[in-house]
Enzyme design. Sequence first.
Site, short mmCIF file in Angstrom:
data_model
loop_
_atom_site.label_atom_id
_atom_site.label_comp_id
_atom_site.label_asym_id
_atom_site.label_seq_id
_atom_site.Cartn_x
_atom_site.Cartn_y
_atom_site.Cartn_z
CD GLU A 180 -34.08 -13.93 -69.21
OE1 GLU A 180 -34.15 -12.86 -69.85
OE2 GLU A 180 -34.76 -14.93 -69.51
CB CYS B 57 -36.07 -15.97 -72.05
SG CYS B 57 -36.70 -15.16 -73.52
CG ASN C 205 -38.05 -13.88 -68.23
OD1 ASN C 205 -37.55 -14.84 -67.64
ND2 ASN C 205 -37.45 -13.28 -69.23
#
Length: 951
Positions: A576, A574, A572
Amino acid sequence: MISLEDARQLELAGIEPLSARTFTVQKRNGMVAAFEPKRISWAVERAFRAEHGVPPEQAVAEELKSAVVEVTRAVVGRAVNAAVAGEALEVERIQDWVETALMEEGYHSVARRYILYRAERRRARTLRAATQSVASPLSFVLRCGERVPLDPEGLGRELEEACRGLEERCSWKRLAEETLRSLYDGVSEDEIDQAMILAARSRVEEEPAYTYVAARILLAKLYRETLPEMRGREELQAVHRNFFPISIRHGVDVGRLSPELLSYDLERLAGSLRMERDRDFTYMGLQTVYDRYLLHHEERRIETPQYFWMRVAMGLALAERENREAHAIEFYERLSSFSFLSSTPTLFNSGTLHPQLSSCYLLTVSDDLDGIFQVISDNARLSKWAGGLGNDWTSVRATGSLIRGTNGRSQGVIPFLKVANDTAVAVNQGGKRKGAVCAYLETWHLDIEDFLELRRNTGDERRRTPDMNTANWIPDLFMKRVMEGGNWTLFSPSDVPDLHDLYGKAFERRYCEYEEKADRGEIRNFRRVAASTLWRKMLTMLFETGHPWITFKDPSNLRSPQDHVGVIHNSNLCTEITLNTSSDETAVCNLGSINLAAHVKDGAIDEEELAETIRVAVRMLDNVIDINFYPTPAAKNANLRHRPVGLGLMGFQDALYRLKISYASAEAVEFADRTMEIIAYHALLASADLARERGAYSTFPGSKWDRGLLPIDTLSLLEEERGGNLDVDRTIRKDWEEVRKAIRKHGLRNSNLLAIAPTATISNISGVSPSIEPTYKNLFVKSNLSGDFTTINSYLVEDLRQAGLWDQEMVDDLKFYDGSVFSIERIPQEIRERYLSAFEVDPRWLIESASRRQKWIDMAQSLNLYLAEPNGKKLSDMYFLAWRKGLKTTYYLRAVAATSVEKSTLDINARGLQPRWMKSVSPSSRVHVDRPEEQNGRSCSLDNPECESCQ
């Protein structure tokens, strides 16, 4: 005697005129006047006019006129009945009846406006009374527009209240003097509040407790904006509690809250509010909540912080079939105590008419125009409601590939990425924050070298995406080729369509077959490069532009619990979240983070309390799935089928400080391992218990969970597929058989449970360090959408104070050394080691701690890496270490910015040399958080207000 007009008013109220009786009203000053019902009618009409925006010169509509008559009749009737019974009529009492009548007749918004108007008038009267005996050369303007003399004593009392309990550290008298010096005649009430806040903020670097003083001043302003009265702490508690139902009804009336919230027992929920927790906010935390999270109507907040937490809890409890109030209170307790915080979209939208509560969306782009522009369209819809986006572009054919329909040649993936970039800019998440997307591309794609340069600030602007994040999706085979000094072949996915869905040994076999085909001339559109050359270019671009990030395809898939129903093609925004995507499924993840520091008690983790927080948090996250507003059918389909959630953590560095452990130590690594095991253990038990109550997620059969494989078990699968090249500690401390039994018996409610997000904003709200980050600096200015905030390490200050070392000279030393204690020799070595800043911690400690967590996590971590003096070898070694340690993804590479604390007032020569990693720092620049333009684009800024991923 009652006048004819008054008699008509009484008749209007349905009461027989009493011609022989005179009614009187006692005013506030003790004087007595005739009772005039028309005054009540005028007051009620003014309230309705104000609420509906009807100017004085314009006649009110029949509907409003009828409402005025209805309320007036109720109030006059009550007043006359009281007078006939011999009760005294008083102005305040009659106004109370007006409030009651408005509420009883269902005019909640008008009642709230009337209540707040009374509060403003009361405050004006109080200020006038206070200033009659005080000679002040200044006057100020109230929010209602009235000009009154300034009362210095009243200002001092407000500051004294803000410093209550902090008197040993904070001086209200100094703040009052500084505030008064900055005021001028005719200053506004808001400017006075701001002057008091600035006076407190300016002292934070000397005494961290002033952050709470500044927050309390802002609280007082917020209470005046949202609550009807401000008469003292004890009465304020009662008013805060009693006004909560009015606030909820008003929010519904003005279209800011869901009418479903009215189904709650609002009085019961109001009794559970813990107003004293408002004083736990730091200034940055409260200012962030005030600016971005509290609901407002007509530029006025309609929530206090505790109303906000309860509103979020109520929104999340709507999925409960039984005992909604009990669950809402349970959720509220965890949120308001900062034990656990939901992610920003959930806090924004819970309990509203559009409950888009999810944080992340992952989409796969297919190789046709319809598919490409469908994803771009979906990006816009998802971004509108504050979702962060990850797009997989690997399937799109490369430059020069044949387009059979037109018999032309493709321009490749880059032009479409430019369109996606501009779409993200155009759709700015409902005006709340900048839209953001991350594009992923596999390393074998023929356009990979152009992809690497997307963030460069030179070259053809039509082939640049300055607002888009990018990431490499790297197969293990590429890393092996780099190690071996071998070649790497780049293909167009139109020629090798199945590579995208293969990983591990299956990918390696098929990739080698395609290389043989290329050698035989069966594939013409390919290019061969030295793997090490491409790797160097990847690292060079990462250093120069901060992109593309380094993420790993094979560990993400080989350790995925959902390998039986799809493939993970990307992460995604970020890095994670690792979930399957396809043309039919847009992966969705709902995030929240445990405040690890809040669970440190008496020098250890309170596992019992942590387990209870995890149980409640998993239930809240699971509820999001059923409540959520899904902008696209593909998102709804995926989320309801698999029900993934992402439980993470924040405050890791704070927890280490409380335990007196240095981040750069084996003890910190063990702590990371132990705490993540505890979180994983109880999260799985909580999800299994939810499965018992609500049923397992629909695709549980055949999953790794169903096959008896926990994340710790999948390390052996990764090692086997890689043929080694995995160095991960396999220590287990807890008895996992209990978890295995629970899963065998009930299944799991959620396909995925654990992911560590950046948490920058919610950690600001909680007043702790973000996510798993080390301390950036011990003294710096943090920038976000609410402004610039001086940030000082309060743990360091307290330790230095205990050692008798906290003084003005130490403040100056910290400024000179740019927030580092590394070279301040009078600080004991043990303290210096404990308070190393991010660039002083060897990145191997960060990677080892992340490796210990990753063995328990079914998704991934937002892991930033810090290098003070980057070079090619260090970068290569660092990322190879991350790969060998089994990490699935990495996030930003952070380099030292050319900024530091203002040093113009310091004696530079008296302090010797700075650490080598600070050599690039300019002595004339102000303390400032890193921003990309100040680093020549080398990394993302920490809390950069333009970076959605940090918010």
